[in-house]
Scaffold this motif. Sequence first.
Motif, PDB file in Angstrom:
ATOM      1  N   GLU A 172      -6.954  -7.609   0.972  1.00  0.00           N
ATOM      2  CA  GLU A 172      -7.307  -8.856   0.283  1.00  0.00           C
ATOM      3  C   GLU A 172      -6.051  -9.668  -0.037  1.00  0.00           C
ATOM      4  O   GLU A 172      -6.040 -10.891   0.084  1.00  0.00           O
ATOM      5  CB  GLU A 172      -8.082  -8.559  -0.992  1.00  0.00           C
ATOM      6  CG  GLU A 172      -9.478  -8.017  -0.747  1.00  0.00           C
ATOM      7  CD  GLU A 172     -10.199  -7.627  -2.022  1.00  0.00           C
ATOM      8  OE1 GLU A 172      -9.719  -7.970  -3.128  1.00  0.00           O
ATOM      9  OE2 GLU A 172     -11.247  -6.965  -1.918  1.00  0.00           O
ATOM     10  N   VAL A 216      -1.247  -5.509  -8.532  1.00  0.00           N
ATOM     11  CA  VAL A 216      -2.371  -4.576  -8.392  1.00  0.00           C
ATOM     12  C   VAL A 216      -3.472  -5.324  -7.661  1.00  0.00           C
ATOM     13  O   VAL A 216      -4.096  -6.229  -8.215  1.00  0.00           O
ATOM     14  CB  VAL A 216      -2.853  -4.054  -9.762  1.00  0.00           C
ATOM     15  CG1 VAL A 216      -4.041  -3.121  -9.578  1.00  0.00           C
ATOM     16  CG2 VAL A 216      -1.718  -3.341 -10.490  1.00  0.00           C
ATOM     17  N   SER A 217      -3.655  -4.963  -6.397  1.00  0.00           N
ATOM     18  CA  SER A 217      -4.625  -5.645  -5.550  1.00  0.00           C
ATOM     19  C   SER A 217      -4.890  -4.801  -4.320  1.00  0.00           C
ATOM     20  O   SER A 217      -4.030  -4.022  -3.894  1.00  0.00           O
ATOM     21  CB  SER A 217      -4.076  -7.006  -5.119  1.00  0.00           C
ATOM     22  OG  SER A 217      -4.926  -7.628  -4.179  1.00  0.00           O
ATOM     23  N   ASP A 218      -6.065  -4.967  -3.740  1.00  0.00           N
ATOM     24  CA  ASP A 218      -6.343  -4.379  -2.445  1.00  0.00           C
ATOM     25  C   ASP A 218      -5.383  -5.024  -1.444  1.00  0.00           C
ATOM     26  O   ASP A 218      -5.258  -6.253  -1.396  1.00  0.00           O
ATOM     27  CB  ASP A 218      -7.797  -4.651  -2.043  1.00  0.00           C
ATOM     28  CG  ASP A 218      -8.092  -4.141  -0.651  1.00  0.00           C
ATOM     29  OD1 ASP A 218      -8.344  -2.939  -0.507  1.00  0.00           O
ATOM     30  OD2 ASP A 218      -8.037  -4.967   0.287  1.00  0.00           O
ATOM     31  N   VAL A 219      -4.692  -4.218  -0.664  1.00  0.00           N
ATOM     32  CA  VAL A 219      -3.684  -4.731   0.252  1.00  0.00           C
ATOM     33  C   VAL A 219      -4.276  -5.724   1.254  1.00  0.00           C
ATOM     34  O   VAL A 219      -3.695  -6.777   1.506  1.00  0.00           O
ATOM     35  CB  VAL A 219      -2.984  -3.566   0.992  1.00  0.00           C
ATOM     36  CG1 VAL A 219      -2.086  -4.085   2.102  1.00  0.00           C
ATOM     37  CG2 VAL A 219      -2.187  -2.737   0.013  1.00  0.00           C
ATOM     38  N   GLY A 262       0.788  -1.221   0.000  1.00  0.00           N
ATOM     39  CA  GLY A 262       0.000   0.000   0.000  1.00  0.00           C
ATOM     40  C   GLY A 262       0.822   1.275   0.000  1.00  0.00           C
ATOM     41  O   GLY A 262       0.313   2.341   0.302  1.00  0.00           O
ATOM     42  N   ASN A 282      -0.380  -2.663  -4.468  1.00  0.00           N
ATOM     43  CA  ASN A 282      -1.178  -1.445  -4.346  1.00  0.00           C
ATOM     44  C   ASN A 282      -2.407  -1.585  -5.233  1.00  0.00           C
ATOM     45  O   ASN A 282      -2.323  -2.175  -6.313  1.00  0.00           O
ATOM     46  CB  ASN A 282      -0.364  -0.216  -4.749  1.00  0.00           C
ATOM     47  CG  ASN A 282      -0.960   1.060  -4.237  1.00  0.00           C
ATOM     48  OD1 ASN A 282      -2.092   1.402  -4.567  1.00  0.00           O
ATOM     49  ND2 ASN A 282      -0.206   1.779  -3.418  1.00  0.00           N
ATOM     50  N   SER A 283      -3.509  -1.042  -4.801  1.00  0.00           N
ATOM     51  CA  SER A 283      -4.743  -1.152  -5.584  1.00  0.00           C
ATOM     52  C   SER A 283      -4.785  -0.181  -6.758  1.00  0.00           C
ATOM     53  O   SER A 283      -5.599  -0.330  -7.661  1.00  0.00           O
ATOM     54  CB  SER A 283      -5.963  -0.926  -4.681  1.00  0.00           C
ATOM     55  OG  SER A 283      -5.916   0.373  -4.123  1.00  0.00           O
ATOM     56  N   LYS A 284      -3.890   0.799  -6.754  1.00  0.00           N
ATOM     57  CA  LYS A 284      -3.859   1.791  -7.838  1.00  0.00           C
ATOM     58  C   LYS A 284      -2.685   1.492  -8.762  1.00  0.00           C
ATOM     59  O   LYS A 284      -1.529   1.625  -8.379  1.00  0.00           O
ATOM     60  CB  LYS A 284      -3.737   3.195  -7.248  1.00  0.00           C
ATOM     61  CG  LYS A 284      -4.899   3.562  -6.353  1.00  0.00           C
ATOM     62  CD  LYS A 284      -4.673   4.907  -5.702  1.00  0.00           C
ATOM     63  CE  LYS A 284      -5.791   5.201  -4.712  1.00  0.00           C
ATOM     64  NZ  LYS A 284      -5.497   6.386  -3.909  1.00  0.00           N
TER      65      LYS A 284
END
Length: 90
Positions: A82, A77-80, A40, A61-63
């Motif tokens: 999750e 690229v992922s929600d931290v 993140g 990081n999701s962004k």
Amino acid sequence: MKKEDLVFVLPGKLLIRVEHKYQVGLTGAIIAPKLYIALGISGAAEHIVGIQRSEIIVSVNSKMNESIFGSSDYCIVSDVNEFIDAFMNK
């Protein structure tokens, strides 16, 4: 290992406060681990200075446009939260 064991490396709502001696970056520590996992982290220039000697940098990081990815060997690229849940369950 429990998710709570990782709290000290997570930014945002999970990070209460990191003492200066544990901060990485221009005003903190310059580190050179074999593996650095950025969870993140956006990739501020000050932080990049502190991690650029790492052998392998993995960023989650999701962004997808965060600047940390430009300094990373592996980008996820992922929600931290999750990602951590999936990582801890495998």
